[in-house]
Design a protein around this motif. Structure first.
Motif, short mmCIF file in Angstrom:
data_model
loop_
_atom_site.label_atom_id
_atom_site.label_comp_id
_atom_site.label_asym_id
_atom_site.label_seq_id
_atom_site.Cartn_x
_atom_site.Cartn_y
_atom_site.Cartn_z
N ARG A 22 1.63 5.44 0.19
CA ARG A 22 0.86 6.53 0.91
C ARG A 22 0.69 7.64 -0.15
NH1 ARG A 22 3.18 10.96 4.63
NH2 ARG A 22 1.63 11.96 3.08
N LEU A 23 -0.26 8.55 0.37
CA LEU A 23 -0.54 9.50 -0.68
C LEU A 23 0.62 10.47 -0.87
CD1 LEU A 23 -2.85 11.53 -2.17
CD2 LEU A 23 -3.09 12.61 0.11
N GLU B 193 1.09 -1.06 -0.14
CA GLU B 193 0.18 0.11 0.11
C GLU B 193 1.01 1.25 0.12
OE1 GLU B 193 -4.27 0.63 1.95
OE2 GLU B 193 -2.69 0.85 3.51
N GLN C 263 -7.72 9.96 5.20
CA GLN C 263 -9.12 9.45 5.58
C GLN C 263 -9.24 8.00 4.98
OE1 GLN C 263 -12.25 12.12 4.29
NE2 GLN C 263 -10.74 13.89 4.25
N GLY C 264 -8.13 7.25 4.88
CA GLY C 264 -8.26 5.80 4.50
C GLY C 264 -8.00 5.63 2.96
N GLU C 265 -8.34 4.05 2.48
CA GLU C 265 -7.71 4.03 1.01
C GLU C 265 -8.31 4.81 0.10
OE1 GLU C 265 -7.19 0.25 -1.75
OE2 GLU C 265 -8.06 -0.27 0.58
N LEU C 266 -7.58 5.27 -1.03
CA LEU C 266 -8.24 5.90 -2.07
C LEU C 266 -8.92 4.99 -3.00
CD1 LEU C 266 -6.24 7.83 -0.55
CD2 LEU C 266 -5.98 9.06 -3.04
N ARG C 267 -10.15 5.45 -3.64
CA ARG C 267 -10.65 4.73 -4.76
C ARG C 267 -10.48 5.53 -5.98
NH1 ARG C 267 -11.05 -0.42 -2.85
NH2 ARG C 267 -12.00 -0.37 -0.75
N ARG D 247 -2.48 0.18 -4.77
CA ARG D 247 -3.43 0.60 -3.62
C ARG D 247 -2.79 1.77 -3.03
NH1 ARG D 247 -3.81 -2.46 0.37
NH2 ARG D 247 -1.85 -3.95 -0.21
N MET D 248 -3.48 2.76 -2.67
CA MET D 248 -2.76 3.91 -2.04
C MET D 248 -3.81 4.35 -0.81
SD MET D 248 -1.88 7.47 -3.72
CE MET D 248 -0.45 7.15 -4.53
N HIS D 249 -3.05 4.82 0.24
CA HIS D 249 -4.06 5.21 1.26
C HIS D 249 -3.78 6.86 1.60
CE1 HIS D 249 -0.32 4.47 3.68
NE2 HIS D 249 -0.78 5.44 4.53
N GLY D 250 -4.87 7.58 2.29
CA GLY D 250 -4.52 8.93 2.72
C GLY D 250 -5.19 9.30 4.05
#
Length: 306
Positions: free
Chosen positions: A144-145, A142, A286-290, A281-284
């Motif tokens: 990160r942003l 995963e 506020q959680g995982e980005l879609r 997959r990437m998270h920010g």
């Protein structure tokens, strides 16, 4: 705003030489006849004039030329050596051939012999190179942003029809951010390539396709992340530097094939002398980005340019 990544140009070193019968050292030319460089004497070596990571070196052994390459990059590079034109020549092993060079490695790729030692043998060598190792197997991690923002606007994501339809950029994401926004490493790795000297503003002209300021980071699993369209002098890291996740690596901009300021982010692998984007997959905060998709599959082939 929609924009595209800088195309990864497959660097080419074109070398024109003449390999003659061993009677006149002056009949062996490097570079081509008519240039101001002196001919190479038997037993000497000269390098092809390239500022790229992999550099070609020719050594005159009297009866033949030895073709070697050295990788100056901090990561693996794949090369393809071919004869663009040749007469009265035999290459051992036969060309074209491909090889993967570890960082810092030097390797003899081929030896070139005249078929008839009494006659001149002339040839053009074509060396192409691309970052990465096609044998790499990316891990499912995963990211990160790459921005220190609570919320972000995505102007183009997976399969974007404007400039993400090719294999090299299909899984890219364009984050709309003002020029000068700090860009962070989405994953730890080693800085493999940088370009920070492009000073012209971007635009949708085809001439801008290879002119964006960027940082390319090699990950431990062999995948690579590209952060593109950075502002002039917006590269904050150097080649070979080890960076940690979340470290500031650049400042966003609007250079290259771009219609408005943004950060172009893509994870790529070497698919065999061609770069190919892969999903991630990437998270920010506020959680995982879609990321929305505009089409179902990437266009065949690669956007790598000769």
């Amino acid at each position: 705003m929609k924009a595209g990544a800088p195309r990864q140009a497959v660097a080419t070193a074109l070398v024109v030489l003449a390999l003659a019968a061993p009677v006149e050292a002056a009949s062996r030319f490097w570079p081509a006849p008519g240039t101001k460089e002196p001919p190479a004497a038997p037993g000497t070596s000269q390098s092809a004039p390239t500022g790229e990571a992999v550099r070609l070196q020719l050594s005159d052994r009297g009866s033949h030329y030895e073709v070697a390459v050295r990788n100056h990059a901090p990561g693996p590079m794949q090369v393809r050596l071919a004869l663009a034109r040749a007469s009265n020549l035999r290459a051992v092993p036969a060309l074209p051939l491909e090889a993967v060079l570890p960082p810092g490695a030097q390797q003899v790729l081929a030896r070139l012999y005249p078929l008839d030692p009494r006659q001149d043998a002339r040839f053009d060598l074509d060396l192409r190179q691309l970052p990465g190792d096609p044998r790499a197997r990316p891990a499912d991690v995963e990211y990160r942003l790459p921005l220190d923002h609570q919320q972000v606007r995505v102007d183009q994501a997976f399969g974007g029809r404007f400039s993400h339809a090719d294999a090299e950029n299909h899984y890219a994401v364009d984050f709309a951010v003002p020029e000068g926004t700090p860009v962070l490493a989405a994953r730890e790795g080693t800085v493999l390539q940088v370009e920070g000297g492009v000073r012209d503003a971007g635009g949708p002209a085809a001439a801008n396709a290879t002119r964006a300021n960027h940082v390319r980071i090699l990950h431990d699993d062999g995948s690579m992340a590209l952060y593109a369209h950075l502002q002039p002098d917006g590269v904050l890291v150097r080649v070979g530097e080890r960076v940690r996740q979340g470290q500031r690596i650049g400042l966003s901009g609007n250079t290259g094939f771009s219609t408005a300021p943004h950060l172009h982010f893509v994870v790529q692998v070497n698919a065999g002398m061609a770069l190919r984007a892969i999903p991630f997959r990437m998270h920010g905060p506020q959680g995982e980005l879609r990321f929305a998709r505009e089409d179902a599959a990437p266009a065949p082939g690669s956007a790598a340019l000769p």
